[in-house]
Design a protein around this motif. Structure first.
Motif, PDB file in Angstrom:
ATOM      1  N   TYR A 277     -26.729  24.974   3.718  1.00 53.81           N
ATOM      2  CA  TYR A 277     -25.661  25.966   3.809  1.00 53.81           C
ATOM      3  C   TYR A 277     -25.570  26.316   5.289  1.00 53.81           C
ATOM      4  O   TYR A 277     -26.420  27.041   5.783  1.00 53.81           O
TER       5      TYR A 277
ATOM      6  N   ILE B 206     -28.826  26.606   7.259  1.00 56.27           N
ATOM      7  CA  ILE B 206     -29.977  26.744   6.362  1.00 56.27           C
ATOM      8  C   ILE B 206     -30.176  25.486   5.542  1.00 56.27           C
ATOM      9  O   ILE B 206     -29.261  25.028   4.866  1.00 56.27           O
TER      10      ILE B 206
ATOM     11  N   ALA C  23     -31.418  24.293   2.420  1.00 56.32           N
ATOM     12  CA  ALA C  23     -31.856  24.842   1.129  1.00 56.32           C
ATOM     13  C   ALA C  23     -32.694  23.819   0.368  1.00 56.32           C
ATOM     14  O   ALA C  23     -33.640  24.181  -0.329  1.00 56.32           O
TER      15      ALA C  23
ATOM     16  N   PRO D  66     -41.436  30.400  -4.637  1.00 57.85           N
ATOM     17  CA  PRO D  66     -41.102  31.750  -4.196  1.00 57.85           C
ATOM     18  C   PRO D  66     -39.591  31.945  -4.024  1.00 57.85           C
ATOM     19  O   PRO D  66     -38.835  30.958  -4.023  1.00 57.85           O
TER      20      PRO D  66
ATOM     21  N   GLY E 182     -36.051  32.149  -2.531  1.00 58.46           N
ATOM     22  CA  GLY E 182     -35.436  31.445  -1.416  1.00 58.46           C
ATOM     23  C   GLY E 182     -35.911  30.011  -1.277  1.00 58.46           C
ATOM     24  O   GLY E 182     -35.520  29.312  -0.341  1.00 58.46           O
ATOM     25  N   ALA E 183     -36.745  29.539  -2.205  1.00 59.66           N
ATOM     26  CA  ALA E 183     -37.321  28.199  -2.100  1.00 59.66           C
ATOM     27  C   ALA E 183     -36.282  27.091  -2.329  1.00 59.66           C
ATOM     28  O   ALA E 183     -36.487  25.952  -1.913  1.00 59.66           O
TER      29      ALA E 183
ATOM     30  N   LYS F  99     -34.662  26.841  -5.637  1.00 57.87           N
ATOM     31  CA  LYS F  99     -34.655  26.540  -7.080  1.00 57.87           C
ATOM     32  C   LYS F  99     -33.235  26.570  -7.657  1.00 57.87           C
ATOM     33  O   LYS F  99     -32.809  25.633  -8.333  1.00 57.87           O
ATOM     34  N   THR F 100     -32.517  27.646  -7.367  1.00 55.58           N
ATOM     35  CA  THR F 100     -31.169  27.773  -7.921  1.00 55.58           C
ATOM     36  C   THR F 100     -30.242  26.696  -7.358  1.00 55.58           C
ATOM     37  O   THR F 100     -29.420  26.126  -8.082  1.00 55.58           O
ATOM     38  N   THR F 101     -30.408  26.394  -6.090  1.00 51.31           N
ATOM     39  CA  THR F 101     -29.582  25.351  -5.481  1.00 51.31           C
ATOM     40  C   THR F 101     -29.825  24.001  -6.167  1.00 51.31           C
ATOM     41  O   THR F 101     -28.876  23.283  -6.494  1.00 51.31           O
TER      42      THR F 101
ATOM     43  N   ARG G 265     -22.875  22.698  -7.908  1.00 46.72           N
ATOM     44  CA  ARG G 265     -22.859  22.313  -6.485  1.00 46.72           C
ATOM     45  C   ARG G 265     -23.085  20.814  -6.357  1.00 46.72           C
ATOM     46  O   ARG G 265     -23.665  20.194  -7.246  1.00 46.72           O
TER      47      ARG G 265
END
Ligand SMILES: Nc1ncnc2c1ncn2[C@@H]1O[C@H](COP(=O)(O)OP(=O)(O)O)[C@@H](O)[C@H]1O
Ligand SMILES: [Mg+2]
Length: 251
Positions: free
Chosen positions: A13, A16, A18, A37, A39-40, A42-44, A53
């Motif tokens: 992004y 960043i 990801a 953790p 921000g690792a 996972k969702t991306t 995405r």
């Protein structure tokens, strides 16, 4: 052949990173965790698998077929179901109505394909929905308005909506979020049962490691967009590198 396999997935992004060269696979009928953790990534990664995405690079195959450019609905048709981190339910509608609508949408979508490969329907849509309500323990509240239900029941309705399509793979995004310990443990038990009955493969994105332990046999750990560990769940969660990534917060 893996049921789903991602190889070398990267996603940025802006500045960043990801996801950085992530590879993972889930076999038929297997339950696999994806932890790490905040921000690792996972969702991306989850969103790259379900089609919300598109990765910048890498390949994703489902049953050996390249699918990283397919839209969400086509992935659903291939047999990928998902639940959302935030409940997406409709006020004023009951659990039974939610499942009936999902069943109708599903039927409209996949009839020809289903008939062709013989996964056709011996049972009527109404019977299927009734079975699902029983399977998930929702009979008692089947006709109550959704807004009067507990969070736990809401999650079960969401799960039911995904199961209507008989997915080969269920992608679960933080299903324990918003649950207290008792609700989380009950929901984990439902997932275990669904899997043993239907042999549905699952990929579970989850921060609650106790929940992960109950549901999956194998897990990946992401940290700063990279897979830092993978393997049998107890082994991985005992790994010092993994424990350090969590800064002792969850092991
Ligand atoms: N839409 C976005 N725009 C910019 N950065 C994002 C976006 N979504 C996620 N990120 C960043 O990408 C990284 C991974 O985020 P995410 O996939 O949400 O991690 P996780 O789900 O493990 O908490 C984080 O640094 C996050 O801030
Ligand atoms: Mg997330």
């Amino acid at each position: 052949m893996a049921l789903i396999e991602g190889v070398g997935i990267s996603k940025r992004y802006g500045g960043i990173v990801a996801l950085d060269d992530v590879s993972l696979s889930v076999e038929r009928g297997q339950a696999v965790g994806l932890v790490g953790p905040n921000g690792a990534g996972k969702t991306t990664l989850f969103d790259c698998l379900n089609g919300v995405r598109h990765p910048d690079s890498g390949e994703i195959c489902f049953e050996g077929r390249r699918m990283d450019r397919l839209p969400v609905y086509e992935r659903a048709r291939l047999g990928i179901g998902r639940t959302f981190q935030r409940l997406e339910l409709f006020a004023g509608m009951s659990p039974r109505e939610h499942l009936m609508v999902a069943e109708r949408v599903h039927r409209g979508d996949g009839r020809l394909w289903k008939d062709l490969i013989g996964r056709g329907r011996a049972r009527t849509p109404v019977a299927r929905v009734e079975e699902l309500l029983v399977e998930l323990g929702l009979e008692e509240v089947a006709d109550d308005p959704i807004e009067s239900l507990s969070q736990g029941h809401g999650r079960l309705v969401e799960l039911g909506r995904a199961l209507v399509q008989d997915p080969l793979l269920l992608l679960l995004d933080e299903p324990s979020s918003g649950f207290d310990t008792r609700e989380a443990s009950a929901f984990a038990a439902v997932l275990v049962e669904v899997r043993s009955r239907r042999e549905t493969a699952m990929l579970l994105v989850e921060h609650d490691l106790d929940f992960v332990r109950r549901v999956v046999e194998r897990t990946y750990v992401l940290d700063f967009g990279k897979v830092i560990a993978s393997g049998p769940v107890e082994e991985v969660l005992a790994d010092p590198v993994v424990r350090r990534a969590y800064l002792g917060e969850a092991t």
